[in-house]
Design a protein around this motif. Structure first.
Motif, short mmCIF file in Angstrom:
data_model
loop_
_atom_site.label_atom_id
_atom_site.label_comp_id
_atom_site.label_asym_id
_atom_site.label_seq_id
_atom_site.Cartn_x
_atom_site.Cartn_y
_atom_site.Cartn_z
N SER A 41 0.92 -1.12 -0.06
CA SER A 41 -0.13 0.09 0.02
C SER A 41 1.04 1.22 -0.10
O SER A 41 2.11 1.17 0.43
CB SER A 41 -1.10 0.11 1.11
OG SER A 41 -0.14 0.00 2.36
N SER A 42 0.35 2.11 -0.26
CA SER A 42 1.31 3.66 -0.41
C SER A 42 1.17 4.23 0.82
O SER A 42 2.02 5.23 1.00
CB SER A 42 0.60 4.25 -1.42
OG SER A 42 -0.70 4.68 -1.05
N ILE A 43 0.65 3.59 1.81
CA ILE A 43 0.70 4.17 3.31
C ILE A 43 0.62 3.29 4.14
O ILE A 43 -0.15 2.04 3.86
CB ILE A 43 -0.19 5.33 3.27
CG1 ILE A 43 -0.14 6.05 4.59
CG2 ILE A 43 -1.77 4.78 3.30
CD1 ILE A 43 -0.72 7.49 4.59
N ILE A 44 1.38 3.32 5.48
CA ILE A 44 1.01 2.41 6.45
C ILE A 44 -0.07 2.69 7.42
O ILE A 44 -0.11 3.68 8.04
CB ILE A 44 2.28 2.24 7.51
CG1 ILE A 44 3.33 1.72 6.48
CG2 ILE A 44 1.93 1.24 8.47
CD1 ILE A 44 4.69 1.65 7.03
N ASP A 45 -1.34 2.17 7.01
CA ASP A 45 -2.45 2.36 7.59
C ASP A 45 -3.01 1.63 8.92
O ASP A 45 -3.05 0.51 8.86
CB ASP A 45 -3.64 2.31 6.76
CG ASP A 45 -5.06 2.93 6.91
OD1 ASP A 45 -5.10 3.00 8.52
OD2 ASP A 45 -6.03 2.82 6.39
N ILE A 46 -2.57 1.98 10.00
CA ILE A 46 -2.20 1.42 11.29
C ILE A 46 -3.54 0.78 11.72
O ILE A 46 -3.71 -0.42 12.08
CB ILE A 46 -1.62 2.39 12.48
CG1 ILE A 46 -0.28 2.97 11.93
CG2 ILE A 46 -1.68 1.63 13.68
CD1 ILE A 46 0.11 3.92 12.70
N ARG A 90 3.75 11.05 6.00
CA ARG A 90 2.41 10.52 5.59
C ARG A 90 2.03 9.40 6.52
O ARG A 90 0.94 9.47 7.10
CB ARG A 90 2.56 10.01 4.11
CG ARG A 90 1.33 10.64 3.22
CD ARG A 90 1.48 10.03 2.08
NE ARG A 90 2.24 11.01 1.11
CZ ARG A 90 2.79 10.30 0.05
NH1 ARG A 90 2.78 8.97 -0.27
NH2 ARG A 90 3.36 11.00 -0.89
N MET A 91 2.93 8.77 6.88
CA MET A 91 2.64 7.64 7.91
C MET A 91 2.26 8.04 9.19
O MET A 91 1.43 7.81 10.04
CB MET A 91 3.83 6.56 7.93
CG MET A 91 3.61 5.37 8.85
SD MET A 91 4.66 3.90 9.11
CE MET A 91 5.96 4.82 10.30
N THR A 113 -5.38 8.45 2.43
CA THR A 113 -4.16 7.49 2.39
C THR A 113 -3.15 7.34 1.13
O THR A 113 -2.62 6.30 1.00
CB THR A 113 -4.90 5.94 2.32
OG1 THR A 113 -5.66 5.93 1.48
CG2 THR A 113 -5.51 5.86 3.77
N ASN A 114 -3.48 8.40 0.22
CA ASN A 114 -2.65 8.42 -0.92
C ASN A 114 -3.00 7.22 -2.07
O ASN A 114 -1.99 7.06 -2.89
CB ASN A 114 -1.27 8.57 -0.74
CG ASN A 114 -0.62 9.45 -1.80
OD1 ASN A 114 -0.86 10.08 -2.25
ND2 ASN A 114 0.73 8.70 -2.32
N GLU A 115 -4.07 6.49 -1.87
CA GLU A 115 -4.46 5.70 -2.91
C GLU A 115 -5.87 6.05 -3.14
O GLU A 115 -6.56 6.20 -2.33
CB GLU A 115 -4.29 4.45 -2.34
CG GLU A 115 -4.90 4.02 -1.10
CD GLU A 115 -4.36 2.44 -0.64
OE1 GLU A 115 -3.44 2.07 -1.27
OE2 GLU A 115 -4.83 2.07 0.55
N HIS A 150 -0.78 10.05 9.53
CA HIS A 150 -2.02 9.32 9.52
C HIS A 150 -2.26 8.36 10.72
O HIS A 150 -3.45 8.34 11.17
CB HIS A 150 -1.92 8.38 8.30
CG HIS A 150 -3.03 7.51 8.09
ND1 HIS A 150 -4.44 8.24 7.60
CD2 HIS A 150 -3.61 6.34 8.53
CE1 HIS A 150 -5.37 7.25 7.44
NE2 HIS A 150 -4.99 6.14 7.90
N GLY A 151 -0.90 7.93 11.37
CA GLY A 151 -0.93 7.42 12.44
C GLY A 151 -1.39 8.34 13.79
O GLY A 151 -1.73 7.60 14.87
#
Lengths: 324, 454
Positions: free
Chosen positions: A239-244, B340-341, B50-52, B344-345
């Motif tokens: 994925s383009s991001i780590i979505d916790i 970004r991570m 989430t950039n997607e 978002h977290g």
């Protein structure tokens, strides 16, 4: 010329075996003994190595020492096979479960298959494939070949089958699907919770994987950075991001699905004895439920504890194959 | 409030070129009543948090990622717009497990078929991005997606499909000029002509591993897990399977493998995709370029509620362009991804991520580097000069040649001496061999060396 040709023969007849090296030396000095032969061989000598240098080089080695013995701590050829895993030294000696899920899976598999083995604490650098675990077959296990090649984890099922273990995997259309839950959903959550969750990394992963390897702060910093970067790269592949939140909720759903799949059976897929699938589940459930790991951020552990039958499944395997 | 679903634009006569977007479209189509949602084709993943893509917009709220969209829809409608709610326990578990399976095993196949395979990528996939993205973006997006796809499939060992990679290696080295060589048709050269044929066996095995469990799961049922209700697994499987089956590619190994061995699965995908996406879709349908924006789309052509995109004109395109350039620069891109991570977290203690030892080391190394730079600068400027003794050092090194000569002398004498010793020994053993030559050699060798030294 004539004399020269004869002389080595004579000498070898007369004083034949004091030592063979002197014999050789004579031959070389005896070939160009006269000025006549020297002149005829002038052109050839021009291209050959000059005699003094050659004689000097022939003296080397002057003395050959016997080969050094292996260091004291080098592993002795063992009668039973050795499984190299991530572990602490004292835990490896008593056969306790490894703290790495990849190693624990195969350790549990060998225990289930009844392959007698001992453990050795090691790290990835020791492995011929670059990844632990690997098995070094016992010296006298099969036709006494001491230099048997190490067996990587991918060939362990074959090895176990060759050594008389019962290793039949269940044929079920659900097998691959539920395995993918383990290899992706739960593994990704594990990677996050162990390496990227700062609380757990400092409390759990750092003592196990970093400070056990080196005392140098430079090496430690570099290793911990590498570990975290590798975990991050693995997660960002998909994925383009780590979505916790997504990682944790998917792992929670994965435990739910596995719990439903197990139902009231003792082992997965209704088998009468545990299989490799049970071993792979155990690899994660044991480490998440083990109090010795001292998790600080317990989101994943809580998700697992809610599934009573998975907790019991782990207890069952632990008691039966790891002696409690 | 009407929900807006933003997806990658249409391609291959499908509503989107991305499996997750197709899955999201199918989910909304089945779960959300008509008129409550619209569909927007876009080429800008940075819209989403989430950039997607897909991303769902509800007023100011943006939801990214198809799973998050499913969760949000369930919350938003207080449990009304959910597909999996009515599933029995075992079917629910299957739905979870097979969703993971479709995603993890289907993605490499799509990657290989549409992106890694050079021929398919250059002649089909890449040109598609020209129709769904505005001008400078197609130069950046497809290569970035392709690089990610290659990374994901690297462990499969099928990089031979990517013939850009190993162009020069395939020519064998030979001294015979190209024009004089006899054309040899070996088996391997035939296989090398089209890498897809070379990798065929492996690809077929991969495809089989993917289709077989799905076929077994579906059996004779109408949908994958249940005979009556459409589940989120059906959406996801439809997204992946239709992207495998429908595109017409120069190297159609995936569609061919599917049609040959799993005809039931093919008819199921075709029927369902007609039902859900309402027949073939092209870029004009999605971007509404041919008709007026305000006329409602004709149900006959497309049953999807397309709305014309608002891409923000030049400024919007420019900012997307710049951000994707920044992402492709090595260090800067990494930093952007990291931030970004963390954003978002919602981690406030992001600085704790790096252990304290790492920080101290960076401080120390920074210090060492700056001190080194300072000293270097002072030398260069002449603030510091080397002590006077240094010039003597130079003299020493020049006179050192004689030292070297000594070494040469020793080396020169040693072999000669050894030689004479051996020859003397030889002579003793041979009882009266002529030894005059030894003297000659000794004297000549000896004088040579001394002369050289002198």
């Amino acid at each position: 010329m004539f004399n020269g040709n004869l002389s080595p023969v004579n000498s070898s007849f007369i004083a034949m075996p004091p030592t063979i090296p002197t014999d050789k030396r004579e031959e070389e000095t005896a070939v160009p003994p006269t000025s006549f032969s020297r002149q005829t061989n002038k052109v050839r000598d021009f291209f050959s190595i000059p005699a003094p240098i050659k004689t000097l080089f022939d003296l080397v080695p002057v003395l050959v020492y016997p080969p050094n013995g292996l260091p004291q701590r080098a592993p002795k050829p063992a009668r039973i096979p050795t499984l190299y895993v991530f572990s602490k030294k004292e835990d490896a000696a008593t056969g306790k479960p490894s703290f790495n899920p990849g190693c624990l899976k195969w350790q549990a598999f060998l225990n289930i298959a009844g392959i007698n083995h001992r453990l050795a604490a090691s790290n990835n650098h020791a492995s011929p494939t670059g990844v632990l675990p690997f098995l070094l077959p016992g010296a006298s296990s099969s036709n006494a070949s001491p230099d048997a090649l190490p067996i990587p984890s991918s060939k362990l099922v074959k090895y176990a089958a060759e050594h008389g273990a019962h290793v039949k995997e269940p044929l079920n259309m659900r097998y691959e699907a539920y395995k993918s839950l383990l290899d992706h959903r739960i593994r990704h959550a594990w990677l996050y919770t162990l390496y990227l969750e700062p609380l757990n990394f400092n409390a759990v992963a750092y003592p196990l994987y970093v400070s056990s390897i080196s005392t140098s702060p430079f090496v430690r910093a570099s290793i911990s950075h590498q570990l975290r970067a590798a975990a991050e790269a693995e997660l960002l592949k998909n994925s383009s991001i780590i979505d916790i939140d997504d990682l944790y909720s998917e792992a929670d759903k994965a435990f739910e699905a596995l719990s439903i799949l197990l139902g009231d059976d003792p082992w997965f897929f209704g088998c009468d004895r545990p299989t490799l699938f049970d071993a792979s589940i155990f690899a994660y459930t044991h480490l998440l439920l083990d109090d010795g790991m001292e998790w600080k951020e317990k989101k994943l552990c809580r998700a697992l504890r809610r599934r009573e039958n998975l907790v019991q499944h782990r207890e069952r395997l632990l008691v039966r194959y790891f002696g409690g | 409030m009407v929900l807006e679903l933003h997806v990658w634009g249409p391609g291959f006569s499908l509503a989107s070129i991305d499996p997750h977007c197709l899955a999201a479209i199918a989910y909304l189509q089945q779960a959300v009543p008509r008129g409550k949602w619209t569909l927007v084709a876009t080429g800008d993943p940075s819209l989403s948090p989430t950039n997607e893509l897909p991303a769902l917009r509800n007023g100011d709220i943006w939801i990214g990622g198809f799973r998050n969209i499913f969760h949000y829809l369930a919350q938003f409608s207080s449990g009304e717009w959910v597909l999996d709610a009515g599933l029995p326990e075992q079917e629910g578990a299957d739905c979870i497990a097979f969703s993971s399976f479709v995603e993890s095993h289907g993605q490499p196949l799509i990657d290989l078929s549409l992106y890694v395979s050079s021929e398919n990528f250059t002649s089909s996939t890449r040109p598609l991005y020209n129709t769904i993205q505005s001008f400078p973006l197609p130069y950046l997006t497809p290569p970035a997606i392709r690089a990610a796809a290659k990374e994901r499939t690297a462990h499969l060992g099928l990089s031979a499909l990517d013939i850009d990679n190993d162009g020069p290696e395939t020519y064998e080295q030979s001294i015979i000029p190209q024009s004089l060589r006899k054309p040899k048709t070996t088996l391997s050269s035939l296989l090398a002509a089209s890498p897809e044929t070379g990798a065929q066996i492996k690809l077929d095995a991969l495809a089989g591993d993917f289709f077989e469990p799905l076929k077994a799961l579906k059996g004779d049922k109408q949908f994958l897990v249940s005979d009556t209700s459409f589940s989120s697994l059906d959406c996801l499987a439809l997204g992946y399977l239709s992207l495998m089956l429908v595109p017409e590619l120069p190297q159609p190994w995936l569609a061919r493998a599917m049609r040959r061995k799993y005809p039931d699965l093919c008819t199921w995908v075709e029927n369902l995709s007609n039902l859900v996406f309402g027949g073939p879709v092209d870029a004009d349908d999605a971007f509404l370029t041919t008709r007026d924006e305000f006329t409602p789309s004709k149900g006959g052509k497309s049953s999807l509620p397309w709305v014309a995109p608002h891409n923000g004109g030049m400024v919007g395109v420019g900012s997307v362009f710049l951000s994707s350039i920044a992402d492709s620069i090595p260090v800067v891109g990494q930093l952007r991804r990291n931030t970004r991570m963390r954003q978002h977290g919602g981690k406030t203690h992001a600085s704790e991520l790096e252990s304290s030892s790492w920080r101290s080391i960076s401080t120390v190394s920074g210090l060492v580097a700056s001190v080194g730079l300072l000293i270097g600068y002072m030398f260069q400027q002449g603030f510091i000069t080397l002590p006077a003794g240094d010039s003597e050092g130079y003299q020493n090194t020049t006179s050192g040649f004689t030292d070297f000569g000594d070494a040469g002398e020793i080396l020169g004498i040693y072999p000669v001496r050894v030689d004479t010793e051996i020859q003397r020994q030889d002579a003793v053993e041979n009882h009266g061999m002529p030894i005059a030559e030894v003297d000659v050699e000794f004297s000549s060798g000896g004088t040579k060396v001394t002369e050289r030294v002198a």
